[in-house]
Design an enzyme around this catalytic site. Structure first.
Site, PDB file in Angstrom:
ATOM      1  N   ARG A 103       0.841  -1.196   0.000  1.00  0.00           N
ATOM      2  CA  ARG A 103       0.000   0.000   0.000  1.00  0.00           C
ATOM      3  C   ARG A 103       0.869   1.237   0.000  1.00  0.00           C
ATOM      4  O   ARG A 103       1.729   1.385   0.864  1.00  0.00           O
ATOM      5  CB  ARG A 103      -0.847   0.033   1.292  1.00  0.00           C
ATOM      6  CG  ARG A 103      -2.099  -0.693   1.209  1.00  0.00           C
ATOM      7  CD  ARG A 103      -3.059  -0.324   2.295  1.00  0.00           C
ATOM      8  NE  ARG A 103      -2.534   0.119   3.571  1.00  0.00           N
ATOM      9  CZ  ARG A 103      -3.304   0.499   4.575  1.00  0.00           C
ATOM     10  NH1 ARG A 103      -4.614   0.495   4.436  1.00  0.00           N
ATOM     11  NH2 ARG A 103      -2.795   0.877   5.721  1.00  0.00           N
ATOM     12  N   THR A 107      -1.303   7.476  -0.560  1.00  0.00           N
ATOM     13  CA  THR A 107      -2.594   7.342  -1.269  1.00  0.00           C
ATOM     14  C   THR A 107      -3.408   6.154  -0.761  1.00  0.00           C
ATOM     15  O   THR A 107      -4.596   6.057  -1.043  1.00  0.00           O
ATOM     16  CB  THR A 107      -2.350   7.127  -2.767  1.00  0.00           C
ATOM     17  OG1 THR A 107      -1.686   5.857  -2.932  1.00  0.00           O
ATOM     18  CG2 THR A 107      -1.481   8.224  -3.355  1.00  0.00           C
ATOM     19  N   ASP A 199       0.680  -3.282  12.139  1.00  0.00           N
ATOM     20  CA  ASP A 199       1.125  -3.651  10.790  1.00  0.00           C
ATOM     21  C   ASP A 199       1.461  -5.146  10.776  1.00  0.00           C
ATOM     22  O   ASP A 199       2.435  -5.584  11.391  1.00  0.00           O
ATOM     23  CB  ASP A 199       2.350  -2.814  10.402  1.00  0.00           C
ATOM     24  CG  ASP A 199       2.722  -3.027   8.945  1.00  0.00           C
ATOM     25  OD1 ASP A 199       2.731  -2.037   8.196  1.00  0.00           O
ATOM     26  OD2 ASP A 199       2.985  -4.186   8.548  1.00  0.00           O
ATOM     27  N   ASP A 202       5.012  -6.166   9.437  1.00  0.00           N
ATOM     28  CA  ASP A 202       6.088  -5.829  10.375  1.00  0.00           C
ATOM     29  C   ASP A 202       6.081  -6.766  11.576  1.00  0.00           C
ATOM     30  O   ASP A 202       7.149  -7.158  12.075  1.00  0.00           O
ATOM     31  CB  ASP A 202       5.937  -4.382  10.854  1.00  0.00           C
ATOM     32  CG  ASP A 202       6.410  -3.391   9.801  1.00  0.00           C
ATOM     33  OD1 ASP A 202       7.159  -3.787   8.890  1.00  0.00           O
ATOM     34  OD2 ASP A 202       6.008  -2.209   9.882  1.00  0.00           O
TER      35      ASP A 202
HETATM   36  C1  PRP Z   1      -1.080  -4.877   4.372  1.00  0.00           C
HETATM   37  C2  PRP Z   1      -1.916  -6.138   4.441  1.00  0.00           C
HETATM   38  C3  PRP Z   1      -2.740  -6.035   3.184  1.00  0.00           C
HETATM   39  C4  PRP Z   1      -2.972  -4.553   3.064  1.00  0.00           C
HETATM   40  C5  PRP Z   1      -4.358  -4.245   3.513  1.00  0.00           C
HETATM   41  O1  PRP Z   1      -0.022  -5.010   3.512  1.00  0.00           O
HETATM   42  O2  PRP Z   1      -1.137  -7.298   4.519  1.00  0.00           O
HETATM   43  O3  PRP Z   1      -2.109  -6.556   2.034  1.00  0.00           O
HETATM   44  O4  PRP Z   1      -2.029  -3.908   3.930  1.00  0.00           O
HETATM   45  O5  PRP Z   1      -4.672  -2.913   3.309  1.00  0.00           O
HETATM   46  P1  PRP Z   1      -5.786  -2.452   2.275  1.00  0.00           P
HETATM   47  O6  PRP Z   1      -6.987  -3.332   2.493  1.00  0.00           O
HETATM   48  O7  PRP Z   1      -6.037  -1.031   2.651  1.00  0.00           O
HETATM   49  O8  PRP Z   1      -5.238  -2.593   0.885  1.00  0.00           O
HETATM   50  P2  PRP Z   1       1.077  -3.850   3.322  1.00  0.00           P
HETATM   51  O9  PRP Z   1       0.659  -2.940   2.208  1.00  0.00           O
HETATM   52  O10 PRP Z   1       1.361  -3.209   4.634  1.00  0.00           O
HETATM   53  O11 PRP Z   1       2.313  -4.627   2.750  1.00  0.00           O
HETATM   54  P3  PRP Z   1       3.239  -5.745   3.470  1.00  0.00           P
HETATM   55  O12 PRP Z   1       2.402  -6.975   3.637  1.00  0.00           O
HETATM   56  O13 PRP Z   1       4.320  -5.918   2.467  1.00  0.00           O
HETATM   57  O14 PRP Z   1       3.721  -5.185   4.773  1.00  0.00           O
HETATM   58  N1  URA Z   2      -2.277  -3.275   6.933  1.00  0.00           N
HETATM   59  C1  URA Z   2      -1.894  -3.727   8.147  1.00  0.00           C
HETATM   60  O1  URA Z   2      -0.911  -4.476   8.245  1.00  0.00           O
HETATM   61  N2  URA Z   2      -2.595  -3.347   9.229  1.00  0.00           N
HETATM   62  C2  URA Z   2      -3.667  -2.545   9.145  1.00  0.00           C
HETATM   63  O2  URA Z   2      -4.286  -2.252  10.182  1.00  0.00           O
HETATM   64  C3  URA Z   2      -4.058  -2.087   7.880  1.00  0.00           C
HETATM   65  C4  URA Z   2      -3.343  -2.470   6.789  1.00  0.00           C
END
Ligand code: PRP
Ligand code: URA
Length: 208
Positions: A103, A107, A199, A202
């Site tokens: 994400r 944005t 997160d 993380d």
């Molecule tokens: C997180 C999560 C989803 C997304 C959800 O990933 O694992 O993929 O956010 O958010 P959304 O419904 O608003 O799209 P992130 O973008 O943090 O990436 P990562 O898994 O690489 O940390």
């Molecule tokens: N992605 C995450 O990992 N946590 C949230 O709460 C939203 C998006």
């Protein structure tokens, strides 16, 4: 299409521990995997069966086995990777595809960086896995990518969802059944689920 919120006590208990800020990365990874396994049991409840005669040491048993080409799991990278071991524990012969999305922090739109799906995915039931459904952007984008390859039956499985994400995903892909371990209150101004768990990526990989 249906939205299933899990009410099993084991899932609820494990999600509570998962949320806790004091839970370590090691515990967090183990819990994500265990919850994914328990949820997979529910999400595969309607897999089609076919008759099969099996010779036991005593007689022929008229049994059922899973029909057709079976399953493909597709984790959304990174955090979805944490659910793969758990679902493969239940369905070890499933194929696994990967979709890389992150994400954009400003944005909140998904940015795609990787897509590798099983060659025969059109013949399989697909379960997309990601711990978090926040705005829904990542799940919507991943499922749109998968639909281009032709599978008819797609499900989405997440641990924690915001109502905003459920609504967006249901609107964009009304044919996709959604399985959720816990449905939370709302999103905050940064697109994080409240109360949520922070997160997920993380916490799984210890990157913060
Ligand atoms: C997180 C999560 C989803 C997304 C959800 O990933 O694992 O993929 O956010 O958010 P959304 O419904 O608003 O799209 P992130 O973008 O943090 O990436 P990562 O898994 O690489 O940390
Ligand atoms: N992605 C995450 O990992 N946590 C949230 O709460 C939203 C998006």
């Amino acid at each position: 299409m249906a939205v299933h919120v899990m009410d099993h006590p084991l899932i609820q208990h494990k999600v509570s521990v998962l949320r806790d800020v004091k839970t370590t990365s090691k515990q967090f990874r183990e819990l994500v995997s265990e919850i994914a396994m328990l949820m997979c049991y529910e999400a595969t409840r309607d897999l089609p069966l076919t008759d099969k005669d099996v010779q036991t040491p005593l007689a022929t048993a008229h049994t059922k086995v899973i029909a057709g080409k079976k399953l493909a799991f597709v984790p959304i990278l990174r955090a979805g990777l944490g659910m793969v071991d758990g679902v493969l524990t239940l369905v070890p012969n499933a194929r696994v595809g990967h979709i890389g999305l992150y994400r954009d922090p400003d944005t909140l739109q998904p940015v795609e960086y990787y897509c590798k799906l099983p060659a025969d995915i059109e013949h399989r039931e697909v379960i997309v896995v990601d711990p978090m459904l926040a705005t829904g952007g990542s799940a919507i984008d991943a499922i749109s990518q998968i639909k281009k390859r032709g599978p008819k039956d797609i499900k989405f499985m997440c641990l924690i969802a915001a109502p905003e994400g459920v609504e967006a995903l249901t609107k964009a892909h009304p044919d996709v059944e959604i399985y959720i371990a816990a449905l939370d209150d709302c999103l905050n101004d940064h697109g994080y689920i409240v109360p949520g768990l922070g997160d997920a990526g993380d916490r799984i990989f210890g990157t913060k």
